[in-house]
Scaffold this active site. Structure first.
Site, short mmCIF file in Angstrom:
data_model
loop_
_atom_site.label_atom_id
_atom_site.label_comp_id
_atom_site.label_asym_id
_atom_site.label_seq_id
_atom_site.Cartn_x
_atom_site.Cartn_y
_atom_site.Cartn_z
N THR A 1 0.77 -1.34 -0.12
CA THR A 1 -0.07 0.12 0.11
C THR A 1 0.99 1.43 -0.03
O THR A 1 1.99 1.30 0.39
CB THR A 1 -0.91 -0.04 1.14
N PRO A 2 0.26 2.26 -0.55
CA PRO A 2 1.00 3.74 -0.48
C PRO A 2 0.73 4.42 0.63
O PRO A 2 0.05 4.16 1.60
CB PRO A 2 0.37 4.54 -1.55
N LYS B 1 2.46 -4.85 3.36
CA LYS B 1 3.64 -4.09 3.55
C LYS B 1 3.07 -2.54 3.27
O LYS B 1 2.84 -2.21 2.18
CB LYS B 1 4.53 -4.29 2.38
N GLY C 1 -0.44 1.75 -5.86
CA GLY C 1 0.34 2.63 -6.08
C GLY C 1 1.06 2.99 -7.50
O GLY C 1 0.00 3.01 -8.18
N SER C 2 2.16 3.31 -7.74
CA SER C 2 2.52 3.80 -9.00
C SER C 2 2.24 2.92 -10.02
O SER C 2 2.51 1.54 -9.92
CB SER C 2 3.77 4.25 -9.03
N GLU D 1 -4.37 -1.01 -8.46
CA GLU D 1 -5.00 0.20 -8.39
C GLU D 1 -3.78 1.06 -8.55
O GLU D 1 -3.13 1.50 -7.71
CB GLU D 1 -5.91 0.48 -7.27
N CYS E 1 -5.06 9.55 -6.19
CA CYS E 1 -5.08 8.96 -7.61
C CYS E 1 -6.41 9.32 -8.33
O CYS E 1 -6.25 9.20 -9.77
CB CYS E 1 -4.74 7.54 -7.72
N GLU F 1 0.63 12.55 -13.61
CA GLU F 1 0.01 12.62 -12.20
C GLU F 1 0.52 13.82 -11.68
O GLU F 1 1.71 13.72 -11.45
CB GLU F 1 -0.10 11.56 -11.51
N PHE G 1 -0.14 15.15 -8.62
CA PHE G 1 -0.16 14.74 -7.08
C PHE G 1 0.39 16.02 -6.24
O PHE G 1 0.99 15.84 -5.36
CB PHE G 1 0.90 13.61 -6.94
N SER H 1 -15.87 8.25 -3.64
CA SER H 1 -15.35 7.07 -3.12
C SER H 1 -16.17 6.55 -1.80
O SER H 1 -16.45 7.46 -1.12
CB SER H 1 -13.87 7.31 -2.57
P1 ADP Z 1 4.28 6.07 -4.45
O1 ADP Z 1 4.68 7.03 -5.62
O2 ADP Z 1 2.72 6.25 -4.03
O3 ADP Z 1 5.07 5.91 -3.41
P2 ADP Z 1 5.03 3.63 -5.29
O4 ADP Z 1 4.66 2.74 -6.29
O5 ADP Z 1 6.52 3.95 -5.42
O6 ADP Z 1 4.06 4.74 -5.23
O7 ADP Z 1 5.03 2.83 -3.58
C1 ADP Z 1 3.53 2.13 -3.30
C2 ADP Z 1 4.10 1.14 -2.37
O8 ADP Z 1 4.79 0.29 -3.12
C3 ADP Z 1 4.91 1.54 -1.29
O9 ADP Z 1 4.51 0.75 -0.12
C4 ADP Z 1 6.18 1.03 -1.73
O10 ADP Z 1 7.06 1.05 -0.62
C5 ADP Z 1 6.03 -0.19 -2.64
N1 ADP Z 1 7.07 -0.62 -3.45
C6 ADP Z 1 7.90 0.11 -4.23
N2 ADP Z 1 8.76 -0.44 -4.96
C7 ADP Z 1 8.34 -1.94 -4.67
C8 ADP Z 1 8.79 -3.03 -5.24
N3 ADP Z 1 9.65 -2.92 -6.23
N4 ADP Z 1 8.36 -4.24 -4.83
C9 ADP Z 1 7.38 -3.98 -4.06
N5 ADP Z 1 6.92 -2.94 -3.33
C10 ADP Z 1 7.29 -1.94 -3.84
#
Ligand code: ADP
Length: 540
Positions: free
Chosen positions: A210-211, A236, A289-290, A311, A345, A442, A444, A502
């Protein structure tokens, strides 16, 4: 995210590892700030720090701050003692040090979740439902503390943070109710001596990544339905905001959700991700996340053919037609654009305004945005908090610079706020074009880019001209147009004359590169269920 060995981590019990830098100076002052032009009395900056420190101290003494991972029901340090600092984005101060976990801790969390799955899935749906309901009650009973924790580590204004607790807890309440409605099916048999059944069964261990922008709701949206269906989870959370996740996990234990059903690890994101992806015991990855990380997780899930729900990023168009009710359009646009300082998002990323109403709308929007109070989330009447970190501010700056260089005009804001740190002025820019970077990525951040269009067809074309497809908004008083445009938009969610879409009872998710799967509602339950067909033969 760098990890470092903390002298506190192995020798002292948990509560001693929580420390607050009460006397730390204002760190990471941005290079480019308007502070010189508009000097901020030191008094205000001290006040911001004091408010945050008092809240952190209160949460710490009431035992609400947990700074260890949760593995098999035990609060756990990183095996090598390394930790990561969690900082308050409004002040830069360290709130706590949490373990910097990696592969080994994650594998143990997976094993715990796998063992717990055998018994959790066998509980009756009614029993799981009761425990989830209790968890919801505890989350709501602690909504003030959880809200404070969210403001402390994420920065959003306290009122909005407490709102997130209600929204996030709603997913647990809804899942508690839906747990009792996971129905199967009986299919009329084509042969007289057979009966055909469909069973729905939990997928197994779920990895939930999660983010930081909704430290509670992004977790409950995944964990609620997973647990309701009989799955167990390894969460995580973002390393930027793990404290809310840990507090919520503690409440899950208090609610009678057995040890091992909910595990929380954080630290080295790619190592944890790799452990979750490579384990055949993990049957599903759910991620918010991204888009870039989502693609990696989707590719990594192929090795063990896991189910995935993603998502990912959006690029929401917000279309204001000439026939819109100006007040409704303004209220909706402000809500979708400036919620969480623009860091969601589903935030409007491009505001498309028809030429007949363009000037009037731009004026009204700028007046409203000018009145938004920026500051520390604990401050009175504050509606815009800081951005999450320096990188977020730099991204906003670079997108605005690009837009200006290509002809966009700043009507309001367009620079860092005089409060310094990661505070950014709520901004309105006009003359934006769909080709500019600000329309492709985005933002943000608290930036409202205005784009002009002539016809409905042009608006639909501009809105769909992106790889993203999460949320879209339109404002019109014409009923036929509202249907026509809703159906033409290539998005998973459409808000018509409404900026806040939402809710736990409706399906949330995107099309195109915004993701796969849905969260919330009855559809969100399906993501955690396998369909099993049972053929009962030889009955004659
Ligand atoms: P944001 O820009 O919202 O931080 P990210 O996609 O970078 O978006 O992060 C969203 C989640 O994904 C966070 O919990 C981040 O630690 C986790 N994350 C980033 N890179 C990885 C990876 N290679 N494997 C698993 N989780 C990851």
């Amino acid at each position: 995210m760098a990890c470092f060995r903390s002298v506190f981590s192995t020798r002292f019990p948990q509560s001693h590892r929580l420390f607050l830098h009460l006397a730390s100076p204002l760190p990471r002052a941005p290079a480019h700030t308007t502070a010189a032009a508009t000097p901020q009395p030191l008094f205000f900056i001290r006040q911001i720090n004091m408010q945050a420190q008092n809240v952190a101290a209160r949460l710490s003494s009431s035992g609400f701050l947990h700074a260890q991972g949760l593995v098999g029901g035990k609060w756990t340090d990183a095996y090598d003692g390394k930790t990561i600092e969690v900082r308050n984005p409004a002040t830069g101060e360290v709130i706590a040090n949490v373990p910097c976990m990696g592969r080994n801790e994650t594998n143990d969390a997976i094993t715990s979740a796998y063992d717990a799955f055998n018994s959790w899935k066998k509980l009756t749906a009614a029993d799981r439902s009761k425990r989830l309901r209790k968890w919801y009650d505890l989350l709501m009973a602690h909504k003030e503390e959880l809200g404070q924790l969210i403001t402390l580590e994420q920065g959003k204004p306290l009122k909005e943070a407490i709102g997130e607790v209600g929204y996030g807890a709603g997913f647990i309440e809804f899942s508690a109710e839906e747990a009792k409605r996971v129905y199967g099916d009986i299919i009329p048999s084509p042969l007289p001596d057979r009966r055909l059944f469909v069973l729905k069964q939990p997928v197994g261990v779920v990895g939930a990544i999660t983010p930081w922008n909704f430290p509670l709701a992004m977790i409950t949206r995944k964990v609620g339905p997973a647990l309701a269906c009989g799955c167990t989870v390894v969460i995580k959370p973002s390393e930027l905001t793990p404290l809310t996740a840990l507090a919520a996990a503690e409440l899950s234990l208090q609610a009678g959700i057995p040890p091992g059903v909910v595990n929380v690890v954080m630290g080295n994101a790619s190592e944890i991700g790799e452990a979750l992806l490579s384990s055949p015991k993990v049957r599903k990855i759910t991620f918010t996340g991204s888009t870039a990380v989502g693609k990696k997780l989707m590719a990594g899930s192929a090795g063990t053919v896991k189910k995935v729900s993603l998502e990912l990023g959006g690029n929401a168009p917000c279309i204001v037609f000439d026939d819109a009710d100006l007040e409704v359009a303004l209220k909706g646009t402000l809500a979708t654009k400036f919620r969480n300082s623009g860091q969601t998002c589903v935030c409007a990323n491009r505001i498309l305004v028809q030429e007949g109403i363009y000037d009037k709308f731009a004026d009204a929007l700028s007046t409203a945005v000018q009145n938004m109070k920026v500051g520390n989330g604990f401050g009175e009447d504050v509606v815009q908090g800081p951005l999450i970190n320096e990188a977020a501010v730099q991204k906003v700056e670079s997108l605005i610079k690009d837009a200006i260089s290509k002809g966009a005009k700043v009507i309001l804001g367009g620079k860092r706020h005089s409060l310094g740190m990661t505070f950014y002025e709520p901004t309105v820019i006009s003359d934006v074009k769909n080709e500019m970077l600000i329309s492709r990525e985005e933002v943000f951040g608290p930036v409202a880019p205005l784009l002009k269009f002539k016809t409905e067809e042009e608006a639909i074309h501009m809105a769909n001209d992106t790889n993203a497809g999460l949320a879209a908004y339109l404002f019109t008083t014409n009923v036929q147009r509202s249907w026509r445009v809703s159906e033409a938009l290539e998005y998973g969610i459409v808000g018509v004359n409404e900026g806040i879409i939402s809710t736990e009872v409706a399906p949330f998710g995107g099309v195109k590169q915004s993701g796969v799967g849905r969260e919330g509602s009855k559809y969100g339950m399906d993501e955690y269920l396998e369909i099993k067909y049972v053929c009962l033969g030889n009955l004659s």
